[in-house]
Scaffold this active site. Structure first.
Site, mmCIF file in Angstrom:
data_model
loop_
_atom_site.group_PDB
_atom_site.id
_atom_site.type_symbol
_atom_site.label_atom_id
_atom_site.label_comp_id
_atom_site.label_asym_id
_atom_site.label_seq_id
_atom_site.Cartn_x
_atom_site.Cartn_y
_atom_site.Cartn_z
ATOM 1 N N GLY A 67 0.888 -1.215 -0.058
ATOM 2 C CA GLY A 67 0.088 0.042 -0.037
ATOM 3 C C GLY A 67 0.969 1.216 -0.075
ATOM 4 O O GLY A 67 0.563 2.053 0.622
ATOM 5 N N GLN A 104 -1.617 7.934 1.513
ATOM 6 C CA GLN A 104 -0.814 9.241 2.299
ATOM 7 C C GLN A 104 0.357 8.819 3.077
ATOM 8 O O GLN A 104 1.219 9.619 3.067
ATOM 9 C CB GLN A 104 -2.176 9.582 3.009
ATOM 10 C CG GLN A 104 -1.660 11.088 3.706
ATOM 11 C CD GLN A 104 -2.788 11.363 4.712
ATOM 12 O OE1 GLN A 104 -3.461 10.639 5.467
ATOM 13 N NE2 GLN A 104 -2.501 12.650 5.320
ATOM 14 N N ASP A 139 1.964 -1.922 -4.557
ATOM 15 C CA ASP A 139 0.606 -1.211 -4.375
ATOM 16 C C ASP A 139 -0.291 -1.798 -5.845
ATOM 17 O O ASP A 139 0.284 -2.440 -6.666
ATOM 18 C CB ASP A 139 0.572 0.277 -4.672
ATOM 19 C CG ASP A 139 -0.580 1.130 -4.236
ATOM 20 O OD1 ASP A 139 -0.190 1.513 -3.111
ATOM 21 O OD2 ASP A 139 -1.698 0.763 -4.626
ATOM 22 N N TYR A 167 -14.591 0.638 9.293
ATOM 23 C CA TYR A 167 -13.366 1.009 9.522
ATOM 24 C C TYR A 167 -12.953 0.671 10.880
ATOM 25 O O TYR A 167 -11.826 -0.139 11.169
ATOM 26 C CB TYR A 167 -13.000 2.345 8.897
ATOM 27 C CG TYR A 167 -11.707 2.741 9.317
ATOM 28 C CD1 TYR A 167 -10.630 2.267 8.561
ATOM 29 C CD2 TYR A 167 -11.293 3.928 9.840
ATOM 30 C CE1 TYR A 167 -9.112 2.836 8.669
ATOM 31 C CE2 TYR A 167 -10.051 4.396 10.119
ATOM 32 C CZ TYR A 167 -9.092 3.732 9.558
ATOM 33 O OH TYR A 167 -7.758 4.287 9.785
ATOM 34 N N LYS A 176 -10.424 -2.307 12.384
ATOM 35 C CA LYS A 176 -9.487 -2.015 13.197
ATOM 36 C C LYS A 176 -9.132 -2.468 14.609
ATOM 37 O O LYS A 176 -8.281 -3.061 14.841
ATOM 38 C CB LYS A 176 -9.021 -0.454 13.166
ATOM 39 C CG LYS A 176 -8.639 0.249 11.737
ATOM 40 C CD LYS A 176 -7.333 -0.382 11.265
ATOM 41 C CE LYS A 176 -6.919 0.321 10.016
ATOM 42 N NZ LYS A 176 -5.586 -0.196 9.551
HETATM 43 C C1 AKB Z 1 -9.890 8.547 8.943
HETATM 44 O O1 AKB Z 1 -10.337 9.832 9.179
HETATM 45 O O2 AKB Z 1 -10.382 7.673 8.624
HETATM 46 C C2 AKB Z 1 -8.312 8.344 9.145
HETATM 47 C C3 AKB Z 1 -7.952 7.914 10.613
HETATM 48 C C4 AKB Z 1 -8.205 8.828 11.804
HETATM 49 O O3 AKB Z 1 -7.741 6.706 11.073
HETATM 50 N N1 AKB Z 1 -7.505 9.553 8.882
#
Ligand code: AKB
Length: 314
Positions: A9, A13, A35, A143, A147
């Site tokens: 990856g 960023q 990537d 997300y 995580k």
């Molecule tokens: C997001 O905004 O999803 C990321 C993070 C805080 O993990 N920058």
């Protein structure tokens, strides 16, 4: 011992800056960028690059066979905002991508694996101020809970198989060398580009939305810092809180105006990213990182704003 490092990856960023920094430390040829998309000129010409999809096991196996890496940095992920648009894909990439790498790392005897977590692991019932390392965690974005589950897997592979996995819970990351890709904290990068282009910015978060943030060079320093630390100092094998500063769109604007007096911000109040931001911490207690492996940040808000404006102007 010679290190061979694969960054998965590498075009994102963090990856763009991390690859360049690792190459300056370990030598261009020893850091393999991978990537699914064509990289920047600098990444492509600074050392080896391979096209690779972290969900493609056969492709990954070929790369592990070819390079026999000693370290892996796995950065491929869908972030919070894009993850809400593509929830199943976010789960698939964030979870199975991690499991593929943990398994290949075991099979090929990789010495160290880095995997980023996020402040998104916290949720509406986590303490908002100085959110501690250990507390209620009820993330309500795909997300966030991918995580959180990933953190559990990292710790599991460490405890069960002795795999040396290290991880940080990044706050919003702000840098001038690379663009953010689909997060809730992205406004804090876009605002600088728009301020310099048009002296104005329409913000998708409300003026008093406070979030933890960090300059990208501090994030790279933290990442390489935890990877370089002696294994005995890395006591938390899920993921460490790390922090540098917290600000709101309003307090960021006040700082930008010191450099660009005509800059004006306006707000849209219908963006779905607001609900994500409202479920996250406002500030983070990172005392375990500071105590265990010596983390300290360089940039505060005035320093970050000066650095962003100076470099983007160039
Ligand atoms: C997001 O905004 O999803 C990321 C993070 C805080 O993990 N920058």
């Amino acid at each position: 011992m010679k290190e061979t490092i694969i960054v998965i990856g590498s075009n994102g960023q963090i990856g763009t800056e991390l690859v360049n920094e690792l190459r300056s430390i370990y030598g261009g040829d020893n850091v393999i960028a991978t990537d699914i998309k064509e990289p920047s000129y600098e990444v492509l010409h600074g050392g080896p690059f391979e096209f690779s999809d972290v969900l493609d096991k056969a492709g990954l196996q070929a790369i592990f066979e070819k390079y026999k890496p000693t370290q892996i940095y796995l950065l491929a992920a869908l972030l919070s905002a894009v993850g809400e648009q593509k929830p199943k894909m976010a789960w698939e990439l964030n979870m199975n991508g991690l499991l593929n790498i943990l398994d290949f790392a075991r099979t090929y005897g990789v010495k160290k694996v880095y995997w980023p977590s996020s402040i998104a692991v916290f949720g509406p019932n986590s303490p908002k101020q100085q959110t501690p390392q250990y507390c209620t965690m009820d993330p309500n974005t795909v997300y966030g809970f991918s995580k959180l589950a990933g953190e559990r897997w990292c710790e599991y592979y460490f405890l069960k198989y002795g795999l040396d996995v290290r991880s940080l819970r990044y706050p919003g990351l702000i840098g001038w060398k690379s663009a953010p890709g689909g997060g809730t904290t992205d406004y804090a990068v876009h605002i600088f580009h728009e301020a310099l282009k048009s002296n104005s910015y329409e913000c998708f978060l409300s003026e008093n939305t406070e979030l933890p943030m960090m300059h990208m060079s501090d994030a790279i320093k933290a990442t390489i810092g935890i990877m370089d630390a002696d294994a005995s100092l890395v006591k938390i094998r899920s993921s460490y809180n790390v922090a540098a500063m917290s600000f709101t769109p309003k307090s960021l604007t006040e700082e930008i105006v010191k450099h660009l007096p005509d800059f004006k911000i306006s707000y849209v109040d219908t963006d779905p990213r607001q609900a994500i931001a409202d479920s996250w911490p406002k500030s983070i207690d990172d005392s375990y990182s500071r105590k265990d492996w010596g983390w300290n940040n360089q940039f505060d808000l005035p320093g970050l704003v000066t650095d962003m404006i100076t470099n983007l102007k160039k």
